[in-house]
Design an enzyme around this catalytic site. Structure first.
Site, PDB file in Angstrom:
ATOM      1  N   GLY A  33      50.182  37.826  65.531  1.00  0.00           N
ATOM      2  CA  GLY A  33      51.350  37.397  66.295  1.00  0.00           C
ATOM      3  C   GLY A  33      52.210  38.583  66.680  1.00  0.00           C
ATOM      4  O   GLY A  33      51.759  39.733  66.635  1.00  0.00           O
TER       5      GLY A  33
ATOM      6  N   THR B  31      55.685  39.141  65.478  1.00  0.00           N
ATOM      7  CA  THR B  31      56.625  39.643  64.455  1.00  0.00           C
ATOM      8  C   THR B  31      55.946  40.637  63.529  1.00  0.00           C
ATOM      9  O   THR B  31      56.526  41.644  63.119  1.00  0.00           O
ATOM     10  CB  THR B  31      57.226  38.473  63.648  1.00  0.00           C
TER      11      THR B  31
ATOM     12  N   GLY C 128      53.518  36.073  60.170  1.00  0.00           N
ATOM     13  CA  GLY C 128      54.585  35.330  60.846  1.00  0.00           C
ATOM     14  C   GLY C 128      54.405  33.835  60.629  1.00  0.00           C
ATOM     15  O   GLY C 128      53.553  33.402  59.863  1.00  0.00           O
TER      16      GLY C 128
ATOM     17  N   ASP D 186      55.240  29.869  62.943  1.00  0.00           N
ATOM     18  CA  ASP D 186      55.825  29.215  64.119  1.00  0.00           C
ATOM     19  C   ASP D 186      57.025  28.363  63.722  1.00  0.00           C
ATOM     20  O   ASP D 186      57.936  28.167  64.518  1.00  0.00           O
ATOM     21  CB  ASP D 186      54.763  28.338  64.803  1.00  0.00           C
TER      22      ASP D 186
ATOM     23  N   GLY E 136      50.191  29.303  66.219  1.00  0.00           N
ATOM     24  CA  GLY E 136      50.636  29.369  67.624  1.00  0.00           C
ATOM     25  C   GLY E 136      49.742  30.334  68.414  1.00  0.00           C
ATOM     26  O   GLY E 136      49.451  30.124  69.578  1.00  0.00           O
ATOM     27  N   GLY E 137      49.290  31.360  67.690  1.00  0.00           N
ATOM     28  CA  GLY E 137      48.385  32.343  68.306  1.00  0.00           C
ATOM     29  C   GLY E 137      46.923  32.034  68.054  1.00  0.00           C
ATOM     30  O   GLY E 137      46.041  32.829  68.386  1.00  0.00           O
TER      31      GLY E 137
ATOM     32  N   GLU F  44      44.036  33.755  58.827  1.00  0.00           N
ATOM     33  CA  GLU F  44      45.355  33.981  58.200  1.00  0.00           C
ATOM     34  C   GLU F  44      45.441  33.247  56.878  1.00  0.00           C
ATOM     35  O   GLU F  44      45.910  33.779  55.878  1.00  0.00           O
ATOM     36  CB  GLU F  44      46.469  33.509  59.128  1.00  0.00           C
TER      37      GLU F  44
ATOM     38  N   LYS G 196      62.652  30.009  63.894  1.00  0.00           N
ATOM     39  CA  LYS G 196      61.622  29.360  63.072  1.00  0.00           C
ATOM     40  C   LYS G 196      62.254  28.650  61.878  1.00  0.00           C
ATOM     41  O   LYS G 196      61.556  27.984  61.121  1.00  0.00           O
ATOM     42  CB  LYS G 196      60.626  30.393  62.566  1.00  0.00           C
TER      43      LYS G 196
END
Ligand code: DER
Length: 233
Positions: free
Chosen positions: A30, A32, A86, A88, A100-101, A107, A125
Site C-alpha cells: 500500500g 502508508t 497498513g 483500509d 484495498g490493494g 499480508e 482509517k
C-alpha cells in the site's frame, strides 16, 4: 498534504518504536508502508541497522529492493520479529479491513508469522465500527473458477452485495499476485461478530483469504490531522 503527512508521522513513529538492529521484518503493501520503508532505510544508512525484510506483495518486493534493504522470505525466515502494514479501516476492537490493494493473502500470512503485528494508518482509517468510513467492502481472494458460487454463498449467508474486482489498466478482472480473482463484499450493517463471519467465509470452498484481520493487530498508529500520532494497544 495532511493525509500524506499523517501517514508519514504514523509510519515513522511505528518504525522508531519497534524496529531494532538484527530484526526480521514483514513489510506490508500500500501507500502508508512506503513511509515506513523510507524510515527503515534511513536508520540502516544512519545507524548501521541490519534488518531482513520479507515482502507481502510484488509492490512490497519492489519497495524493499529499491530502498536497498535486504530481501528475505518465509522459507528462510519463518519466524519474524515485527510485521508492519497498513489498513483500509480499523474498528474499536482493532479488527481490520485490509486488501484495498488486493494483497491481503500474503499480508495475512506474513503477519501471522510475526511476533508483533503493527498497523500504520492515516486518520481516515480510525473508525468505531467497520464500514463507518470505508465503503469499498471486504476483499476476498478466490480461486478464479469458483468466484460465482462463492459470491452466491456469501450473499445467502450474510446478505449485502458481492462484486468481482475489475482491472483499470487491463481488460477483465484484477489478478492477484497469487494468480487469483478478488471479490469485494459490501457487507450489511448488522454484522456483530467478525470472528465468526471471517471463519465462515474462510470455510467456503474456493476462498483463499479474506481481508478481515481479526485479533491480529498488536498496535495501531494513527496519524492525526493535528500532526500528533494516536497509538492503540
Ligand atoms: O491493501 C492493503 O492491504 C493495504 O495495506 C491497505 O490496507 C492500506 O493501504 P494504504 O496504506 O495505501 O491506505
Amino acid at each position: 498534504a495532511p493525509i500524506e503527512e499523517s501517514k508519514r508521522r504514523a509510519a515513522y513513529q511505528a518504525v522508531d518504536d519497534f524496529v531494532k538492529d538484527g530484526m526480521k521484518l514483514g513489510i506490508g503493501s500500500g501507500s502508508t508502508i512506503v513511509y515506513a520503508v523510507h524510515r527503515i532505510a534511513e536508520k540502516v544508512k544512519n545507524e548501521g541497522l541490519k534488518v531482513i525484510c520479507v515482502p507481502t506483495s510484488f509492490q512490497a518486493h519492489q519497495l524493499v529492493v529499491s530502498n536497498n534493504l535486504q530481501l528475505g522470505n518465509l522459507e528462510l525466515h519463518s519466524e519474524l520479529d515485527v510485521a508492519i502494514d497498513g489498513a483500509d479501516e480499523v474498528d474499536s476492537n482493532m479488527t481490520l479491513i485490509k486488501g484495498g490493494g488486493g494483497c491481503q493473502t500474503q499480508e495475512k500470512i506474513v503477519a501471522s508469522c510475526a511476533n508483533k503485528f503493527v498497523v500504520v494508518a492515516d486518520y481516515k482509517k480510525d473508525s468505531k465500527y467497520l464500514g463507518e468510513q470505508y465503503k469499498k467492502g471486504i476483499p476476498i481472494e478466490v480461486i478464479p473458477m469458483a468466484y460465482t458460487p462463492v459470491s452466491v454463498k456469501i450473499k445467502k449467508l450474510f446478505g449485502g452485495e458481492v462484486h468481482l474486482r475489475m482491472a483499470q489498466m487491463k481488460a477483465g478482472p484484477v489478478i492477484s499476485d497469487n494468480g487469483n480473482f478478488i471479490l469485494d463484499w459490501l457487507f450489511p450493517n448488522d454484522i456483530a461478530d467478525w470472528k465468526a463471519v471471517n471463519n465462515e467465509i474462510k470455510m467456503i470452498a474456493g476462498v483463499v483469504e479474506t481481508g478481515l484481520f481479526v485479533g491480529m493487530a498488536n498496535t495501531v498508529y494513527f496519524g492525526l490531522p493535528d500532526g500528533t500520532v494516536k497509538v492503540l494497544r
